[in-house]
Design a protein around this motif. Structure first.
Motif, PDB file in Angstrom:
ATOM      1  N   MET A   1       0.782  -1.159  -0.096  1.00 26.82           N
ATOM      2  CA  MET A   1      -0.126   0.030   0.070  1.00 26.82           C
ATOM      3  C   MET A   1       0.959   1.241   0.053  1.00 26.82           C
ATOM      4  O   MET A   1       2.104   1.201   0.580  1.00 26.82           O
ATOM      5  CB  MET A   1      -0.867  -0.081   1.463  1.00 26.82           C
ATOM      6  N   GLN A   2       0.466   2.267  -0.628  1.00 28.73           N
ATOM      7  CA  GLN A   2       1.203   3.602  -0.480  1.00 28.73           C
ATOM      8  C   GLN A   2       0.053   4.758   0.174  1.00 28.73           C
ATOM      9  O   GLN A   2      -1.345   4.520  -0.078  1.00 28.73           O
ATOM     10  CB  GLN A   2       1.336   4.056  -1.875  1.00 28.73           C
ATOM     11  N   TYR A   3       0.666   5.649   0.646  1.00 29.65           N
ATOM     12  CA  TYR A   3      -0.231   6.558   1.436  1.00 29.65           C
ATOM     13  C   TYR A   3       0.126   8.007   0.966  1.00 29.65           C
ATOM     14  O   TYR A   3       1.157   8.237   1.082  1.00 29.65           O
ATOM     15  CB  TYR A   3      -0.076   6.325   2.960  1.00 29.65           C
ATOM     16  N   TYR A   4      -0.905   8.907   1.004  1.00 33.34           N
ATOM     17  CA  TYR A   4      -0.614  10.224   0.349  1.00 33.34           C
ATOM     18  C   TYR A   4      -1.428  11.177   1.023  1.00 33.34           C
ATOM     19  O   TYR A   4      -2.583  10.838   1.371  1.00 33.34           O
ATOM     20  CB  TYR A   4      -0.745  10.512  -1.225  1.00 33.34           C
ATOM     21  N   MET A   5      -1.157  12.553   1.314  1.00 32.87           N
ATOM     22  CA  MET A   5      -1.793  13.492   1.442  1.00 32.87           C
ATOM     23  C   MET A   5      -1.782  14.562   0.620  1.00 32.87           C
ATOM     24  O   MET A   5      -0.466  14.882  -0.073  1.00 32.87           O
ATOM     25  CB  MET A   5      -1.269  14.220   2.699  1.00 32.87           C
ATOM     26  N   PHE A  20      -6.572  12.357   2.259  1.00 34.32           N
ATOM     27  CA  PHE A  20      -5.645  11.598   2.704  1.00 34.32           C
ATOM     28  C   PHE A  20      -6.074  10.273   1.779  1.00 34.32           C
ATOM     29  O   PHE A  20      -6.958  10.028   1.776  1.00 34.32           O
ATOM     30  CB  PHE A  20      -5.520  11.179   4.120  1.00 34.32           C
ATOM     31  N   LEU A  21      -4.799   9.628   1.312  1.00 33.69           N
ATOM     32  CA  LEU A  21      -5.388   8.205   0.273  1.00 33.69           C
ATOM     33  C   LEU A  21      -4.565   7.190   0.835  1.00 33.69           C
ATOM     34  O   LEU A  21      -3.468   7.229   1.030  1.00 33.69           O
ATOM     35  CB  LEU A  21      -4.962   8.749  -1.267  1.00 33.69           C
ATOM     36  N   GLU A  22      -5.373   5.972   0.572  1.00 36.12           N
ATOM     37  CA  GLU A  22      -4.595   4.791   0.676  1.00 36.12           C
ATOM     38  C   GLU A  22      -4.871   4.180  -0.702  1.00 36.12           C
ATOM     39  O   GLU A  22      -5.988   3.994  -0.931  1.00 36.12           O
ATOM     40  CB  GLU A  22      -5.350   3.939   1.615  1.00 36.12           C
ATOM     41  N   GLN A  66       3.923  11.999   0.417  1.00 30.02           N
ATOM     42  CA  GLN A  66       3.890  10.854   0.795  1.00 30.02           C
ATOM     43  C   GLN A  66       4.003  10.710   2.430  1.00 30.02           C
ATOM     44  O   GLN A  66       4.498  11.277   3.027  1.00 30.02           O
ATOM     45  CB  GLN A  66       4.972   9.758   0.246  1.00 30.02           C
ATOM     46  N   ILE A  67       2.843   9.930   2.763  1.00 27.85           N
ATOM     47  CA  ILE A  67       2.882   9.728   4.517  1.00 27.85           C
ATOM     48  C   ILE A  67       2.924   8.317   4.675  1.00 27.85           C
ATOM     49  O   ILE A  67       3.007   7.508   3.746  1.00 27.85           O
ATOM     50  CB  ILE A  67       1.683  10.373   4.912  1.00 27.85           C
ATOM     51  N   THR A  68       3.021   7.997   5.807  1.00 25.66           N
ATOM     52  CA  THR A  68       3.314   6.637   6.441  1.00 25.66           C
ATOM     53  C   THR A  68       1.982   5.912   6.594  1.00 25.66           C
ATOM     54  O   THR A  68       1.015   6.604   6.574  1.00 25.66           O
ATOM     55  CB  THR A  68       4.002   6.346   7.657  1.00 25.66           C
TER      56      THR A  68
END
Length: 91
Positions: A1-5, A20-22, A66-68
Motif C-alpha cells: 500500500m501507498q499513502y498520500y496527503m 488523505f489516500l490509501e 507521501q505519508i506513512t
C-alpha cells in the motif's frame, strides 16, 4: 500500500483542503479521508476506482506528500470517531 496527503491552499469551507489516500499497488483507491477547514472529516472505504495518479487529483494547485501507514491509520481512526454528518448538518 501507498499513502498520500494532498493539500490545497484555498479557503473554501465546502471543499476539502486536505485529502488523505490509501492506494493499492495498482494505484486504485482503497480508503480516503477528506478534511474540511471547519473541522469535519469525511471517510470513505470499499472504494472501487480505476488507478489514479495523486498528482492528477491534486491538480496544479495541490501539493502531494507521501505519508506513512501509521499517519494514515491515525487519521482514519480520528475520522471514524466523528459524528455522522456533513458540515455540521447531522442526519
Amino acid at each position: 500500500m501507498q499513502y498520500y496527503m494532498i493539500e490545497w491552499e484555498h479557503e473554501e469551507p465546502d471543499e476539502p483542503w486536505r485529502l488523505f489516500l490509501e492506494m493499492d499497488r495498482t494505484g486504485s483507491l482503497c480508503r480516503k479521508v477528506e478534511v474540511f477547514r471547519v473541522g469535519v472529516y469525511e471517510s470513505f472505504d470499499d472504494l472501487d476506482t480505476p488507478p489514479v495518479d495523486p498528482q492528477e487529483l491534486a491538480g496544479s494547485e495541490g501539493h502531494v506528500h507521501q505519508i506513512t501507514r501509521v499517519q494514515f491509520e491515525d487519521l482514519w481512526e480520528q475520522s471514524r470517531q466523528m459524528p455522522d454528518g456533513f458540515m455540521g448538518m447531522f442526519y
